[in-house]
Design an enzyme around this catalytic site. Structure first.
Site, mmCIF file in Angstrom:
data_model
loop_
_atom_site.group_PDB
_atom_site.id
_atom_site.type_symbol
_atom_site.label_atom_id
_atom_site.label_comp_id
_atom_site.label_asym_id
_atom_site.label_seq_id
_atom_site.Cartn_x
_atom_site.Cartn_y
_atom_site.Cartn_z
ATOM 1 N N GLN A 121 0.831 -1.205 0.000
ATOM 2 C CA GLN A 121 0.000 0.000 0.000
ATOM 3 C C GLN A 121 0.870 1.261 0.000
ATOM 4 O OE1 GLN A 121 -3.281 -0.265 -0.426
ATOM 5 N NE2 GLN A 121 -3.463 1.944 -0.590
ATOM 6 N N ALA A 134 -5.393 4.846 -0.834
ATOM 7 C CA ALA A 134 -5.546 5.020 0.613
ATOM 8 C C ALA A 134 -4.169 5.021 1.269
ATOM 9 C CB ALA A 134 -6.393 3.890 1.169
ATOM 10 N N HIS A 141 -7.869 -3.554 1.568
ATOM 11 C CA HIS A 141 -7.166 -4.580 0.788
ATOM 12 C C HIS A 141 -6.147 -5.303 1.666
ATOM 13 C CE1 HIS A 141 -8.753 -4.250 -3.250
ATOM 14 N NE2 HIS A 141 -8.828 -2.944 -3.082
ATOM 15 N N ASP A 148 -10.873 -6.189 -6.126
ATOM 16 C CA ASP A 148 -11.176 -5.322 -7.266
ATOM 17 C C ASP A 148 -11.306 -6.231 -8.474
ATOM 18 O OD1 ASP A 148 -10.886 -3.122 -5.654
ATOM 19 O OD2 ASP A 148 -8.830 -2.697 -6.277
ATOM 20 N N GLU A 194 -17.168 2.986 -6.350
ATOM 21 C CA GLU A 194 -16.251 2.036 -6.992
ATOM 22 C C GLU A 194 -17.025 0.756 -7.292
ATOM 23 O OE1 GLU A 194 -12.638 1.292 -4.841
ATOM 24 O OE2 GLU A 194 -11.928 3.349 -5.080
ATOM 25 N N TRP A 196 -16.283 -1.683 -8.898
ATOM 26 C CA TRP A 196 -15.420 -2.856 -9.040
ATOM 27 C C TRP A 196 -14.926 -3.409 -7.708
ATOM 28 C CZ3 TRP A 196 -14.068 2.206 -10.156
ATOM 29 C CH2 TRP A 196 -13.091 2.772 -9.338
ATOM 30 N N HIS A 197 -15.087 -2.641 -6.633
ATOM 31 C CA HIS A 197 -14.499 -3.030 -5.344
ATOM 32 C C HIS A 197 -15.560 -3.712 -4.481
ATOM 33 C CE1 HIS A 197 -11.793 -2.082 -1.736
ATOM 34 N NE2 HIS A 197 -12.940 -2.426 -1.174
HETATM 35 ZN ZN LIG Z 1 -10.255 -1.834 -4.158
#
Ligand SMILES: [Zn+2]
Length: 271
Positions: A121, A134, A141, A148, A194, A196-197
């Protein structure tokens, strides 16, 4: 056109314009329709001490205010025969979702990102900048519970334009996932929409969060320490992490426990 007709036409046009403007503002998330959310309370007579055999990670809250440490312990495994890493808790649920899409929508769901360590990250933040990525410790994550996903030719915001993306966005709760950053909730989640998340929270939490159109933050905010609730054939309760108690009639049941990163343990089971 008579004056009267002009006035009526003007009023109708004005009304349509206001409707369109409201629709646009709702779509952009600038206005939100207040949602009423409540769960039926479960009235217990006596609480008894309870020692969980194990904790699942399902309801851990990770956001800009509620961080997890560099040493947060996630049970990370490879997904099926791939080199994709995810939390062991998610593997079966994601597998079922992906199988459904392959068998019924004739498409393949791919993973662009799942587990990211604290160090990963830090790297993502350096590459993508603070606007998108983030801070380390603020990304779910790191738990391996967030995925994702995309399909060929439809990634990112385009994912929602695909049949698979539409299916994921409207049915992922059946597999225990939620759309973690829904449209128009940035003030609560800290993130824009989002599609996709997806984030695993398990049953029945995914169904509750999705059917009431709330966020994980709002769900955990609603659940109060010492209270027990009913949802369909489930009971859900909440205790302080250092004082775990359950209604005595459930002490012998197979209850599931998850810490929530707010100093509490959420306990649930079907009864
Ligand atoms: Zn994500």
């Amino acid at each position: 056109m008579s004056t009267r007709s002009k006035v009526i036409t003007g009023v109708i046009a004005g009304f349509v314009l206001v409707l369109l403007a409201c629709g646009y503002l709702y779509w952009t998330g600038a206005i939100r329709i207040p949602r009423s959310f409540s769960l039926e309370k479960y009235d217990y007579s006596e609480l008894t001490e309870y020692e969980p055999e194990t904790f699942v990670p399902d309801l851990i809250l990770v956001n800009n205010e509620h961080l997890i440490g560099q040493d947060y312990d996630s049970d990370i495994v490879f997904y099926r025969d791939t080199d994709v890493l995810m939390n062991s808790r998610v593997v079966d649920a994601y597998g079922e979702l992906s199988d459904y899409i392959r068998e019924n929508l004739n498409d393949r769901l791919y993973v662009s990102s799942t587990y990211r360590s604290y160090e990963d990250q830090e790297r993502v933040l350096e590459e993508e900048g603070e606007e998108i990525a983030a801070q380390p410790g603020c990304s779910e994550h790191q738990t391996g519970l967030a995925i994702d996903c995309y399909v060929m030719y439809h990634a990112g915001m385009g994912f929602i334009d695909s049949e698979a993306g539409k299916y994921v966005n409207s049915h992922c709760s059946e597999y225990g996932f939620i759309i973690r950053y829904p449209q128009g909730r940035k003030d609560i989640t800290g993130f824009d929409y989002e599609p996709w998340h997806i984030r695993y929270v398990g049953h029945p939490h995914a169904e509750i969060i999705t059917s009431y159109d709330i966020t994980l933050e709002e769900y955990l905010g609603y659940i109060k320490t010492g209270e027990w609730y009913r949802f369909e054939n489930y009971v859900i309760g909440c205790c302080s992490e250092d004082d775990i108690k359950v209604p005595e009639e459930f002490a012998g049941h197979g209850l599931t426990c998850s810490r929530d990163n707010l100093g509490r343990v959420i306990i649930w089971g079907s009864v």
